[in-house]
Design a protein around this motif. Structure first.
Motif, PDB file in Angstrom:
ATOM      1  N   VAL A 335       0.988  -1.390  -0.066  1.00 53.27           N
ATOM      2  CA  VAL A 335      -0.066  -0.002  -0.082  1.00 53.27           C
ATOM      3  C   VAL A 335       0.929   1.341   0.065  1.00 53.27           C
ATOM      4  O   VAL A 335       0.641   2.082  -0.834  1.00 53.27           O
ATOM      5  CB  VAL A 335      -0.956  -0.102   1.140  1.00 53.27           C
ATOM      6  CG1 VAL A 335      -1.732   1.388   1.377  1.00 53.27           C
ATOM      7  CG2 VAL A 335      -1.899  -1.189   1.079  1.00 53.27           C
ATOM      8  N   GLY A 338       2.040   2.127  -3.503  1.00 50.72           N
ATOM      9  CA  GLY A 338       1.252   2.125  -4.467  1.00 50.72           C
ATOM     10  C   GLY A 338       1.076   0.916  -5.384  1.00 50.72           C
ATOM     11  O   GLY A 338       0.422   1.101  -6.386  1.00 50.72           O
ATOM     12  N   SER A 341      -4.304  -1.246  -3.831  1.00 52.93           N
ATOM     13  CA  SER A 341      -5.272  -0.073  -3.163  1.00 52.93           C
ATOM     14  C   SER A 341      -5.387  -0.604  -1.571  1.00 52.93           C
ATOM     15  O   SER A 341      -5.214  -1.519  -1.280  1.00 52.93           O
ATOM     16  CB  SER A 341      -6.496   0.017  -3.805  1.00 52.93           C
ATOM     17  OG  SER A 341      -7.299  -1.106  -3.595  1.00 52.93           O
TER      18      SER A 341
END
Length: 357
Positions: A335, A338, A341
């Motif tokens: 996370v 990136g 999600s």
């Protein structure tokens, strides 16, 4: 405008940390039942140690904290109940100044007052200023008062994770008026509404534009609104603010108890208007008690706390398992970069749970 509070010197912070660790060691060394007996007998040191214990998030402290709470519930005087008052407002609105003067008024009226002042915590270090004993210096040393600052940490709405348990301990120690001062920096204040009987919102009547910044959700949860610093040059501005707030409140639903939200003006610094505020709050508390709504409210509070603790306990239990901890760290890294999600990561983590919890 209130002068900014000076930051504690490094030596003062170190002494505060050492004192906190001393309280923690003392609490851990105590027998939960014996500590509960001392607490119920009115021993303020035992109360402080007990709150330190229930505030601890260390896994090894959970059993002792639970034993303490169970012992207190068995030992406390049947039927004894406090009036729990939540107080919120933006930093600088004058909460601590007002609470100190109001608390002294309550004591003069024969009450014993506990103040649980939740300080803002650093999002990075988790540290907090914990300066309310300094800001409430007279109340903090009174024999019939107890002031306890607690770090907000990551709790919702600026309310410390163990605030509800701290309230129970204060009640068991004989305090019949428990005030919870929240951070008031814009987070949801639902948490404090769920654990108190009466909710007071403090505002400043400077300009109409600033009143527009008050969140509707907080206004809808308020039982009373207090426009502070309404003395001297601020009297006319406060009166105008009170009129604007009254018009705004006509567009909002009434609280569950059915009474209209009241608006009062005054000054926590001078005490102007505090007698009227106290009479209004005490009157609402008495009407809630006589109508049976207070009993229903306490039941709802206990169920809300049960649900909140179940969620926290489940998350803690899962993250303590080695394989799930590794999964947590892996997803957290993904996370962070990136690669996935947050929603998908949460779903993946939950789907990895087994049935052995």
């Amino acid at each position: 405008m209130e002068p900014k509070q000076a930051k504690p010197a490094p030596e003062a912070r170190q002494k505060a940390r050492e004192a906190a660790w001393a309280r923690i060691r003392s609490a851990k060394a105590a027998d939960p039942v014996r500590l509960a007996e001392q607490l119920v007998a009115g021993n303020r040191v035992a109360l402080s140690q007990g709150i330190t214990w229930v505030e601890s998030r260390l896994p090894e402290d959970r059993a002792g904290a639970e034993a303490l709470l169970e012992a207190v519930l068995r030992l406390k005087t049947p039927g004894h109940s406090s009036l729990r008052i939540g107080i919120t407002g933006i930093p600088g609105v004058g909460k601590s100044t007002m609470i100190e003067r109001w608390g002294q008024m309550m004591i003069e009226a024969g009450h014993r007052v506990a103040v649980l002042a939740v300080d803002p915590s650093s999002g990075r270090s988790g540290g907090s200023v914990l300066g309310d004993k300094t800001r409430m210096s007279a109340l903090a040393v009174h024999a019939n008062a107890f002031v306890r600052p607690s770090p907000a940490a990551d709790a919702l709405g600026g309310v410390a994770r163990a605030t509800h348990e701290a309230m129970l301990l204060c009640e068991a120690a004989g305090f019949d008026r428990v005030l919870v001062e929240t951070v008031g920096v814009g987070q949801s204040e639902t948490a404090v509404r769920d654990m108190t009987d009466v909710f007071l919102l403090m505002v400043l009547g400077r300009t109409g534009d600033e009143l527009q910044g008050i969140k509707r959700g907080i206004m809808e949860m308020a039982d009373w609104v207090w426009v502070n610093k309404a003395d001297g040059p601020g009297a006319a501005v406060a009166a105008e603010a009170a009129r604007a707030l009254q018009l705004a409140l006509h567009l909002m639903p009434r609280p569950e108890h059915g009474e209209a939200v009241g608006i009062l003006t005054g000054s926590g610094e001078t005490g102007m208007g505090l007698a009227e505020l106290s009479l209004a709050i005490e009157g609402l508390g008495e009407r809630l008690r006589n109508s049976g709504q207070l009993d229903a409210l306490r039941t709802a509070q206990r169920l809300a706390q049960f649900s909140a603790h179940v969620r926290l306990a489940l998350l803690d239990a899962v993250r303590e398992r080695p394989h799930m901890q590794a999964k947590w760290l892996q997803l957290q890294t993904q996370v962070q970069h990136g690669q996935i999600s947050a929603f998908s990561a949460a779903r993946s983590f939950v789907n990895g749970l087994d049935s052995t919890l």
